[in-house]
Design an enzyme around this catalytic site. Sequence first.
Site, PDB file in Angstrom:
ATOM      1  N   ASP A 100       0.799  -1.118   0.089  1.00 40.39           N
ATOM      2  CA  ASP A 100       0.089   0.066  -0.113  1.00 40.39           C
ATOM      3  C   ASP A 100       0.849   1.474  -0.014  1.00 40.39           C
ATOM      4  O   ASP A 100       1.879   1.381  -0.754  1.00 40.39           O
ATOM      5  CB  ASP A 100      -0.966  -0.017   1.262  1.00 40.39           C
ATOM      6  CG  ASP A 100      -2.053   1.176   1.126  1.00 40.39           C
ATOM      7  OD1 ASP A 100      -2.800   0.713   0.458  1.00 40.39           O
ATOM      8  OD2 ASP A 100      -1.813   2.066   1.685  1.00 40.39           O
ATOM      9  N   TYR A 207      -2.168  11.227   2.291  1.00 42.32           N
ATOM     10  CA  TYR A 207      -3.037  11.299   1.267  1.00 42.32           C
ATOM     11  C   TYR A 207      -3.139  12.995   0.805  1.00 42.32           C
ATOM     12  O   TYR A 207      -3.052  13.486  -0.448  1.00 42.32           O
ATOM     13  CB  TYR A 207      -4.463  10.938   1.544  1.00 42.32           C
ATOM     14  CG  TYR A 207      -4.459   9.474   1.610  1.00 42.32           C
ATOM     15  CD1 TYR A 207      -4.867   8.633   0.253  1.00 42.32           C
ATOM     16  CD2 TYR A 207      -4.350   8.817   2.546  1.00 42.32           C
ATOM     17  CE1 TYR A 207      -4.607   7.266   0.389  1.00 42.32           C
ATOM     18  CE2 TYR A 207      -4.427   7.375   2.612  1.00 42.32           C
ATOM     19  CZ  TYR A 207      -4.733   6.827   1.734  1.00 42.32           C
ATOM     20  OH  TYR A 207      -4.727   5.282   1.768  1.00 42.32           O
ATOM     21  N   HIS A 263      -6.732  -6.673  -1.339  1.00 45.53           N
ATOM     22  CA  HIS A 263      -5.593  -5.685  -1.478  1.00 45.53           C
ATOM     23  C   HIS A 263      -4.676  -6.118   0.103  1.00 45.53           C
ATOM     24  O   HIS A 263      -3.617  -5.755  -0.032  1.00 45.53           O
ATOM     25  CB  HIS A 263      -6.382  -4.550  -0.702  1.00 45.53           C
ATOM     26  CG  HIS A 263      -5.474  -3.289  -0.857  1.00 45.53           C
ATOM     27  ND1 HIS A 263      -4.684  -2.908  -1.633  1.00 45.53           N
ATOM     28  CD2 HIS A 263      -4.976  -2.773   0.422  1.00 45.53           C
ATOM     29  CE1 HIS A 263      -3.993  -1.757  -1.210  1.00 45.53           C
ATOM     30  NE2 HIS A 263      -4.055  -1.645   0.227  1.00 45.53           N
TER      31      HIS A 263
END
Length: 286
Positions: A100, A207, A263
């Site tokens: 990730d 982010y 994921h």
Amino acid sequence: MEHHFTTTNGVRLHVVQAGPVDGLLVILLHGFPEFWYGWRKQITFLAEAGYRVWAPDQRGYNLSDKPDGVGAYQTDTLVDDILGLIDASGRQQVFLVGHDWGAMVAWRLAARYPERLHKLVILNVPHWRVMKRFALRQPRQLARSWYIFFFQLPWLPETLIKWKQYGFMVQTLLGTSRPGTFRREDLAQYKQAWAQPNAFRSMVNWYRAAIQKRPVERVNSVIQVPVLVLWGKQDRFLMAEMAQLSLNYCTDGQLVYFEEATHWVQHEEAAGVNIAIVDFFDAGRV
């Protein structure tokens, strides 16, 4: 497992360590919304295989420092944190594994400092150029990435996420993984990490910085070190096609798909992931 704190690039990172001190060093980089605990099924296996293992809480996470401001989480700053860890280890080269967001940091470190890596393992994140192209041109990927844009809002995301004891994050983990992947005791560990002072704001700032604070330094996008990409094909966040396309940016790249994994591939397919990593690391060693 040993718990240490290491100062690097102006921050103090909590680092879990295991394995023989003279073993070749493997650094494991977690992603969002995890912390070192996300590698618990890999740490012991790698240590028993003879490797020295460092699994840091990256900046902003769990017990590591959480600088204020979006600018403190710019991608190349995150890369410099890990470069500093390598320097602190006293090793000239290490094996690097990322999942990730940790994989995005690993891609960039390999591009900027290939001489510091033996080999690179990437789990379920494409090369940044592939990600940029898909995010802009593929409606299906754009739809899957909705949360990236939600996280750009000030204060609201972290406020809502904390509501009802992080119920949104718990449901995200449970709803995007295979049944039984995250047990009640695992979720308790995650909640404790998320509840650290200023943790979730700092985690979301990764982010925000990705959109608002683009990397300044231009780097060669071709990865010169051997790369193994491991990818759970049932990923709800990232399209599997991006894994194969990422190999176009590797001079020596391999791809292994886990057909039924999501994921969270290192949790769901721990045995297969562990064997693939060690076989890749061991290949070519005398």
